[in-house]
Design a protein around this motif. Structure first.
Motif, PDB file in Angstrom:
ATOM      1  N   ASP A 190       8.872  69.559  57.533  1.00  0.00           N
ATOM      2  CA  ASP A 190       8.515  70.893  58.000  1.00  0.00           C
ATOM      3  C   ASP A 190       7.133  70.832  58.646  1.00  0.00           C
ATOM      4  OD1 ASP A 190       7.734  74.017  56.315  1.00  0.00           O
ATOM      5  OD2 ASP A 190       8.393  73.640  58.360  1.00  0.00           O
ATOM      6  N   GLY A 191       6.985  71.459  59.814  1.00  0.00           N
ATOM      7  CA  GLY A 191       5.720  71.407  60.549  1.00  0.00           C
ATOM      8  C   GLY A 191       4.544  71.959  59.786  1.00  0.00           C
ATOM      9  N   VAL A 192       4.741  73.056  59.087  1.00  0.00           N
ATOM     10  CA  VAL A 192       3.644  73.654  58.340  1.00  0.00           C
ATOM     11  C   VAL A 192       3.202  72.733  57.205  1.00  0.00           C
ATOM     12  CG1 VAL A 192       2.977  75.613  56.891  1.00  0.00           C
ATOM     13  CG2 VAL A 192       4.350  75.993  58.932  1.00  0.00           C
ATOM     14  N   ALA A 193       4.155  72.153  56.520  1.00  0.00           N
ATOM     15  CA  ALA A 193       3.831  71.227  55.431  1.00  0.00           C
ATOM     16  C   ALA A 193       3.069  70.025  55.973  1.00  0.00           C
ATOM     17  CB  ALA A 193       5.094  70.791  54.705  1.00  0.00           C
ATOM     18  N   LEU A 194       3.441  69.582  57.155  1.00  0.00           N
ATOM     19  CA  LEU A 194       2.757  68.449  57.771  1.00  0.00           C
ATOM     20  C   LEU A 194       1.302  68.793  58.069  1.00  0.00           C
ATOM     21  CD1 LEU A 194       2.811  65.613  58.905  1.00  0.00           C
ATOM     22  CD2 LEU A 194       3.716  66.548  61.034  1.00  0.00           C
ATOM     23  N   VAL A 195       1.069  69.989  58.559  1.00  0.00           N
ATOM     24  CA  VAL A 195      -0.307  70.403  58.839  1.00  0.00           C
ATOM     25  C   VAL A 195      -1.122  70.431  57.549  1.00  0.00           C
ATOM     26  CG1 VAL A 195      -1.757  72.333  59.607  1.00  0.00           C
ATOM     27  CG2 VAL A 195       0.260  71.687  60.931  1.00  0.00           C
ATOM     28  N   PHE A 196      -0.551  70.967  56.484  1.00  0.00           N
ATOM     29  CA  PHE A 196      -1.273  70.990  55.213  1.00  0.00           C
ATOM     30  C   PHE A 196      -1.511  69.584  54.678  1.00  0.00           C
ATOM     31  CE2 PHE A 196       0.173  75.504  54.861  1.00  0.00           C
ATOM     32  CZ  PHE A 196      -1.102  76.050  54.810  1.00  0.00           C
ATOM     33  N   VAL A 212     -20.310  76.338  60.801  1.00  0.00           N
ATOM     34  CA  VAL A 212     -18.923  76.679  60.481  1.00  0.00           C
ATOM     35  C   VAL A 212     -18.042  76.470  61.706  1.00  0.00           C
ATOM     36  CG1 VAL A 212     -17.374  78.586  59.887  1.00  0.00           C
ATOM     37  CG2 VAL A 212     -19.506  78.277  58.616  1.00  0.00           C
ATOM     38  N   ARG A 213     -18.504  76.913  62.862  1.00  0.00           N
ATOM     39  CA  ARG A 213     -17.732  76.753  64.101  1.00  0.00           C
ATOM     40  C   ARG A 213     -17.542  75.267  64.443  1.00  0.00           C
ATOM     41  NH1 ARG A 213     -17.200  81.635  66.937  1.00  0.00           N
ATOM     42  NH2 ARG A 213     -18.581  83.260  66.181  1.00  0.00           N
ATOM     43  N   VAL A 214     -18.590  74.477  64.270  1.00  0.00           N
ATOM     44  CA  VAL A 214     -18.492  73.048  64.558  1.00  0.00           C
ATOM     45  C   VAL A 214     -17.508  72.378  63.601  1.00  0.00           C
ATOM     46  CG1 VAL A 214     -19.791  70.866  64.484  1.00  0.00           C
ATOM     47  CG2 VAL A 214     -20.778  72.864  65.617  1.00  0.00           C
ATOM     48  N   ALA A 215     -17.612  72.700  62.317  1.00  0.00           N
ATOM     49  CA  ALA A 215     -16.697  72.114  61.329  1.00  0.00           C
ATOM     50  C   ALA A 215     -15.254  72.507  61.623  1.00  0.00           C
ATOM     51  CB  ALA A 215     -17.094  72.554  59.914  1.00  0.00           C
ATOM     52  N   LEU A 216     -15.045  73.762  62.014  1.00  0.00           N
ATOM     53  CA  LEU A 216     -13.698  74.221  62.345  1.00  0.00           C
ATOM     54  C   LEU A 216     -13.162  73.497  63.577  1.00  0.00           C
ATOM     55  CD1 LEU A 216     -11.347  76.165  61.790  1.00  0.00           C
ATOM     56  CD2 LEU A 216     -12.507  77.829  63.257  1.00  0.00           C
ATOM     57  N   SER A 217     -13.997  73.358  64.577  1.00  0.00           N
ATOM     58  CA  SER A 217     -13.582  72.661  65.797  1.00  0.00           C
ATOM     59  C   SER A 217     -13.195  71.220  65.498  1.00  0.00           C
ATOM     60  CB  SER A 217     -14.721  72.706  66.823  1.00  0.00           C
ATOM     61  OG  SER A 217     -14.390  71.946  67.955  1.00  0.00           O
ATOM     62  N   ARG A 218     -13.996  70.543  64.704  1.00  0.00           N
ATOM     63  CA  ARG A 218     -13.706  69.151  64.354  1.00  0.00           C
ATOM     64  C   ARG A 218     -12.431  69.050  63.510  1.00  0.00           C
ATOM     65  NH1 ARG A 218     -19.923  67.356  63.046  1.00  0.00           N
ATOM     66  NH2 ARG A 218     -20.552  67.180  65.238  1.00  0.00           N
ATOM     67  N   ALA A 219     -12.258  69.980  62.592  1.00  0.00           N
ATOM     68  CA  ALA A 219     -11.063  69.970  61.749  1.00  0.00           C
ATOM     69  C   ALA A 219      -9.811  70.179  62.588  1.00  0.00           C
ATOM     70  CB  ALA A 219     -11.171  71.047  60.668  1.00  0.00           C
ATOM     71  N   ARG A 220      -9.862  71.160  63.483  1.00  0.00           N
ATOM     72  CA  ARG A 220      -8.704  71.436  64.343  1.00  0.00           C
ATOM     73  C   ARG A 220      -8.395  70.238  65.233  1.00  0.00           C
ATOM     74  NH1 ARG A 220     -10.194  77.585  66.258  1.00  0.00           N
ATOM     75  NH2 ARG A 220      -9.333  78.687  64.448  1.00  0.00           N
ATOM     76  N   LYS A 221      -9.429  69.603  65.754  1.00  0.00           N
ATOM     77  CA  LYS A 221      -9.231  68.440  66.620  1.00  0.00           C
ATOM     78  C   LYS A 221      -8.559  67.301  65.837  1.00  0.00           C
ATOM     79  CE  LYS A 221     -11.632  65.132  69.536  1.00  0.00           C
ATOM     80  NZ  LYS A 221     -12.915  64.584  69.969  1.00  0.00           N
ATOM     81  N   THR A 222      -9.012  67.075  64.620  1.00  0.00           N
ATOM     82  CA  THR A 222      -8.426  66.027  63.791  1.00  0.00           C
ATOM     83  C   THR A 222      -6.966  66.330  63.487  1.00  0.00           C
ATOM     84  OG1 THR A 222     -10.581  65.586  62.787  1.00  0.00           O
ATOM     85  CG2 THR A 222      -8.652  64.786  61.601  1.00  0.00           C
ATOM     86  N   VAL A 223      -6.668  67.574  63.139  1.00  0.00           N
ATOM     87  CA  VAL A 223      -5.287  67.968  62.844  1.00  0.00           C
ATOM     88  C   VAL A 223      -4.424  67.813  64.092  1.00  0.00           C
ATOM     89  CG1 VAL A 223      -3.792  69.907  62.212  1.00  0.00           C
ATOM     90  CG2 VAL A 223      -5.880  69.479  60.911  1.00  0.00           C
TER      91      VAL A 223
END
Length: 168
Positions: free
Chosen positions: A100-106, A144-155
């Motif tokens: 499942d895509g959502v499970a994969l993201v988590f 917070v914005r930088v951490a979010l950007s990096r997290a989204r990029k990694t995901v």
């Protein structure tokens, strides 16, 4: 503050507290215990609750701090032992969920550094504003914005890799 007022104030965000605790502690049982402990502490300090502008953000901060304290405590080694005992029975379940895509993201989120994981959880899953997240994490909005950007990029990169190559 009367009991019914307290319940009406803190009950609406119990699921958010649980999801945050579950993300940090991994174990469902530990997360339930953490939320129960936070509610107990909120009840004991119910007179102070009225002084906070955002009770939900305050409760989320309490939950985050409590969970991190649990991980740092002497009991953290016991938690790791409990988790390792459950791994074999959860492997099949985890493989099924990974389809499942959502499970994969988590699953990918679990590999992120703690700060990025928390910011992604609070912003994209729990829908908090940047200012609220910054207050909860005792940081500034830019961080917070930088951490979010990096997290989204990694995901995003992990999802692309998974879909292009079929391996993780």
């Amino acid at each position: 503050m009367k009991q019914q007022e307290f319940i009406n104030t803190v009950l609406p965000f119990k699921d958010k507290l649980f999801r945050l605790a579950r993300r940090i502690l991994v174990s469902t049982d530990e997360a339930e215990d953490a939320v129960q402990e936070v509610y107990l502490r909120l009840w004991k300090g119910k007179k102070k609750i009225e002084t906070y502008k955002n009770t939900e953000a305050f409760a989320m901060t309490m939950t985050k701090n409590y969970c991190l304290d649990r991980l740092k405590s002497k009991q953290a080694s016991n938690l790791k032992i409990v988790h390792s005992n459950y791994q074999t029975s959860e492997n099949l379940e985890r493989r099924i969920e990974a389809n499942d895509g959502v499970a994969l993201v988590f699953k990918i989120m679990d590999t992120l550094p703690e700060q990025q994981k928390l910011v992604l959880q609070l912003r994209d899953v729990e829908q908090f504003e940047f200012s609220e997240i910054a207050a909860m994490l005792e940081s500034n909005e830019t961080a917070v914005r930088v951490a979010l950007s990096r997290a989204r990029k990694t995901v995003r990169e992990a999802l692309i890799k998974k879909h292009n190559y079929g391996i993780s």
